[in-house]
Design a protein around this motif. Structure first.
Motif, PDB file in Angstrom:
ATOM      1  N   GLY A  13       0.822  -1.210   0.000  1.00  0.00           N
ATOM      2  CA  GLY A  13       0.000   0.000   0.000  1.00  0.00           C
ATOM      3  C   GLY A  13       0.854   1.257   0.000  1.00  0.00           C
ATOM      4  O   GLY A  13       0.553   2.225  -0.700  1.00  0.00           O
ATOM      5  N   GLU A  14       1.930   1.198   0.748  1.00  0.00           N
ATOM      6  CA  GLU A  14       2.796   2.387   0.836  1.00  0.00           C
ATOM      7  C   GLU A  14       3.439   2.737  -0.500  1.00  0.00           C
ATOM      8  O   GLU A  14       3.780   3.893  -0.731  1.00  0.00           O
ATOM      9  N   THR A  15       3.605   1.755  -1.344  1.00  0.00           N
ATOM     10  CA  THR A  15       4.163   2.041  -2.677  1.00  0.00           C
ATOM     11  C   THR A  15       3.243   2.986  -3.445  1.00  0.00           C
ATOM     12  O   THR A  15       3.701   3.775  -4.256  1.00  0.00           O
ATOM     13  N   ILE A  49      -2.094  -6.656  -4.325  1.00  0.00           N
ATOM     14  CA  ILE A  49      -2.009  -5.313  -3.769  1.00  0.00           C
ATOM     15  C   ILE A  49      -2.175  -5.334  -2.233  1.00  0.00           C
ATOM     16  O   ILE A  49      -2.999  -6.071  -1.701  1.00  0.00           O
ATOM     17  N   GLY A  50      -1.362  -4.515  -1.548  1.00  0.00           N
ATOM     18  CA  GLY A  50      -1.464  -4.389  -0.095  1.00  0.00           C
ATOM     19  C   GLY A  50      -2.443  -3.294   0.304  1.00  0.00           C
ATOM     20  O   GLY A  50      -3.112  -2.698  -0.553  1.00  0.00           O
ATOM     21  N   GLY A  51      -2.520  -3.062   1.590  1.00  0.00           N
ATOM     22  CA  GLY A  51      -3.473  -2.053   2.071  1.00  0.00           C
ATOM     23  C   GLY A  51      -2.896  -1.121   3.123  1.00  0.00           C
ATOM     24  O   GLY A  51      -3.605  -0.304   3.717  1.00  0.00           O
ATOM     25  N   GLY A  52      -1.588  -1.247   3.332  1.00  0.00           N
ATOM     26  CA  GLY A  52      -0.932  -0.543   4.439  1.00  0.00           C
ATOM     27  C   GLY A  52      -0.995   0.978   4.414  1.00  0.00           C
ATOM     28  O   GLY A  52      -0.794   1.624   5.449  1.00  0.00           O
ATOM     29  N   ALA A  72     -10.164  -6.000  12.660  1.00  0.00           N
ATOM     30  CA  ALA A  72      -9.116  -5.117  12.127  1.00  0.00           C
ATOM     31  C   ALA A  72      -8.487  -5.731  10.882  1.00  0.00           C
ATOM     32  O   ALA A  72      -8.160  -5.023   9.922  1.00  0.00           O
ATOM     33  N   ASP A  73      -8.324  -7.029  10.895  1.00  0.00           N
ATOM     34  CA  ASP A  73      -7.759  -7.689   9.712  1.00  0.00           C
ATOM     35  C   ASP A  73      -8.723  -7.623   8.534  1.00  0.00           C
ATOM     36  O   ASP A  73      -8.303  -7.407   7.391  1.00  0.00           O
ATOM     37  N   TYR A  74      -9.999  -7.789   8.807  1.00  0.00           N
ATOM     38  CA  TYR A  74     -10.968  -7.655   7.707  1.00  0.00           C
ATOM     39  C   TYR A  74     -10.956  -6.235   7.162  1.00  0.00           C
ATOM     40  O   TYR A  74     -11.047  -6.026   5.942  1.00  0.00           O
ATOM     41  N   ALA A  79      -9.236  -2.649   2.789  1.00  0.00           N
ATOM     42  CA  ALA A  79      -8.354  -1.572   2.310  1.00  0.00           C
ATOM     43  C   ALA A  79      -7.652  -1.994   1.014  1.00  0.00           C
ATOM     44  O   ALA A  79      -7.462  -1.179   0.104  1.00  0.00           O
ATOM     45  N   THR A  80      -7.306  -3.268   0.934  1.00  0.00           N
ATOM     46  CA  THR A  80      -6.636  -3.719  -0.300  1.00  0.00           C
ATOM     47  C   THR A  80      -7.590  -3.642  -1.501  1.00  0.00           C
ATOM     48  O   THR A  80      -7.161  -3.425  -2.625  1.00  0.00           O
ATOM     49  N   ILE A  81      -8.872  -3.816  -1.224  1.00  0.00           N
ATOM     50  CA  ILE A  81      -9.858  -3.740  -2.318  1.00  0.00           C
ATOM     51  C   ILE A  81      -9.997  -2.287  -2.787  1.00  0.00           C
ATOM     52  O   ILE A  81     -10.085  -2.006  -3.987  1.00  0.00           O
ATOM     53  N   GLY A 135      -8.057 -13.539   2.047  1.00  0.00           N
ATOM     54  CA  GLY A 135      -9.441 -13.664   2.513  1.00  0.00           C
ATOM     55  C   GLY A 135      -9.515 -14.162   3.949  1.00  0.00           C
ATOM     56  O   GLY A 135     -10.605 -14.317   4.496  1.00  0.00           O
ATOM     57  N   ASN A 136      -8.354 -14.390   4.542  1.00  0.00           N
ATOM     58  CA  ASN A 136      -8.307 -14.897   5.923  1.00  0.00           C
ATOM     59  C   ASN A 136      -7.531 -13.943   6.830  1.00  0.00           C
ATOM     60  O   ASN A 136      -6.509 -13.393   6.412  1.00  0.00           O
ATOM     61  N   PRO A 137      -8.017 -13.782   8.079  1.00  0.00           N
ATOM     62  CA  PRO A 137      -7.318 -12.896   9.008  1.00  0.00           C
ATOM     63  C   PRO A 137      -5.993 -13.487   9.499  1.00  0.00           C
ATOM     64  O   PRO A 137      -5.699 -14.659   9.245  1.00  0.00           O
ATOM     65  N   ASP A 138      -5.249 -12.645  10.195  1.00  0.00           N
ATOM     66  CA  ASP A 138      -4.007 -13.066  10.865  1.00  0.00           C
ATOM     67  C   ASP A 138      -2.820 -13.295   9.948  1.00  0.00           C
ATOM     68  O   ASP A 138      -1.788 -13.797  10.393  1.00  0.00           O
TER      69      ASP A 138
HETATM   70  N1  UDP Z   1      -4.795  -8.867   5.834  1.00  0.00           N
HETATM   71  C1  UDP Z   1      -5.314 -10.059   6.334  1.00  0.00           C
HETATM   72  N2  UDP Z   1      -5.261 -11.187   5.559  1.00  0.00           N
HETATM   73  C2  UDP Z   1      -4.670 -11.200   4.336  1.00  0.00           C
HETATM   74  C3  UDP Z   1      -4.124 -10.000   3.836  1.00  0.00           C
HETATM   75  C4  UDP Z   1      -4.193  -8.856   4.609  1.00  0.00           C
HETATM   76  O1  UDP Z   1      -5.844 -10.091   7.450  1.00  0.00           O
HETATM   77  O2  UDP Z   1      -4.652 -12.254   3.688  1.00  0.00           O
HETATM   78  C5  UDP Z   1      -4.950  -7.619   6.622  1.00  0.00           C
HETATM   79  C6  UDP Z   1      -3.872  -7.449   7.666  1.00  0.00           C
HETATM   80  O3  UDP Z   1      -4.462  -6.876   8.813  1.00  0.00           O
HETATM   81  C7  UDP Z   1      -2.927  -6.455   7.012  1.00  0.00           C
HETATM   82  C8  UDP Z   1      -3.868  -5.592   6.187  1.00  0.00           C
HETATM   83  O4  UDP Z   1      -4.858  -6.513   5.739  1.00  0.00           O
HETATM   84  O5  UDP Z   1      -2.232  -5.680   7.961  1.00  0.00           O
HETATM   85  C9  UDP Z   1      -3.249  -4.882   5.012  1.00  0.00           C
HETATM   86  O6  UDP Z   1      -2.381  -5.719   4.296  1.00  0.00           O
HETATM   87  P1  UDP Z   1      -0.781  -5.585   4.385  1.00  0.00           P
HETATM   88  O7  UDP Z   1      -0.381  -5.093   5.744  1.00  0.00           O
HETATM   89  O8  UDP Z   1      -0.181  -6.866   3.938  1.00  0.00           O
HETATM   90  O9  UDP Z   1      -0.517  -4.457   3.321  1.00  0.00           O
HETATM   91  P2  UDP Z   1       0.900  -3.862   2.834  1.00  0.00           P
HETATM   92  O10 UDP Z   1       1.805  -3.768   4.032  1.00  0.00           O
HETATM   93  O11 UDP Z   1       1.429  -4.805   1.809  1.00  0.00           O
HETATM   94  O12 UDP Z   1       0.542  -2.542   2.244  1.00  0.00           O
END
Ligand code: UDP
Length: 170
Positions: A13-15, A49-52, A72-74, A79-81, A135-138
């Motif tokens: 996400g930060e990218t 894609i991440g969601g950070g 929070a994980d959901y 956020a990634t969506i 699609g799964n937490p943690d």
């Molecule tokens: N996450 C999750 N399951 C997954 C992917 C992501 O629960 O399969 C949640 C998790 O809380 C994570 C957040 O979504 O902190 C955002 O994703 P991530 O931190 O990997 O994003 P990035 O650091 O790559 O931007």
């Protein structure tokens, strides 16, 4: 003719924010688009894609002391969506054909991730943005990167971070 290899790119996400203080930076988005344009004729490109830049589960848990930390994980997966549909739009500005496929069903904005459909899109030259993590937490989207790379048979996995770090592994 030689079959184009499938390549999986993980973008945090930060990218998407780049060096700016906002969630998204136009320069960063343009740089990603330029990369995609430069490889799309040579490879079949899937992007996890991440969601950070919006929500990281662990940080949100800490921030508000959530009782049900799974929520929070959901939120992080959602956020990634959000990032996926924004990146899709940006890439499409440059006439790239892009599909968002999500591990969590969000009918109006994304297709559901189905492995065989993802492969079909890639075969047709479309970029597939894989959203919703696993699609799964943690776990994190890095787990999604490994999982999807394996099931999509990616020959190369690249990881884009804010520091421009890139590694590849098999
Ligand atoms: N996450 C999750 N399951 C997954 C992917 C992501 O629960 O399969 C949640 C998790 O809380 C994570 C957040 O979504 O902190 C955002 O994703 P991530 O931190 O990997 O994003 P990035 O650091 O790559 O931007």
């Amino acid at each position: 003719m030689l079959e184009k290899p499938r390549v999986l790119l993980k973008i945090s996400g930060e990218t998407l924010s780049g060096i700016g203080k906002y969630r998204y930076g136009r320069q960063a988005l343009n740089a990603i688009t330029a990369e995609a344009l430069s490889v799309v004729d040579q490879v079949k490109l899937a992007i996890v894609i991440g969601g950070g830049n919006i929500i990281r589960g662990a940080e949100l848990k800490e921030e508000i002391g959530l009782k049900d930390s799974i929520v929070a994980d959901y939120a992080g997966m959602m956020a990634t969506i959000i990032n996926a549909i924004i990146l899709q739009d940006v890439l499409e500005e440059s006439d790239l054909e892009v599909r968002v496929m999500s591990a969590i069903e969000v009918k109006p904005v994304a297709e559901v991730y189905i492995r065989r459909r993802a492969i079909r899109h890639l075969d047709k030259g479309r970029i597939v943005i894989v959203a919703g993590g696993t699609g799964n937490p943690d776990v994190s989207t890095d787990s999604a990167m490994v999982l999807r790379a394996h099931e999509l048979g990616a020959k190369l996995v690249l990881k884009g971070t804010k520091t421009d770090g890139i590694f590849d592994k098999d």
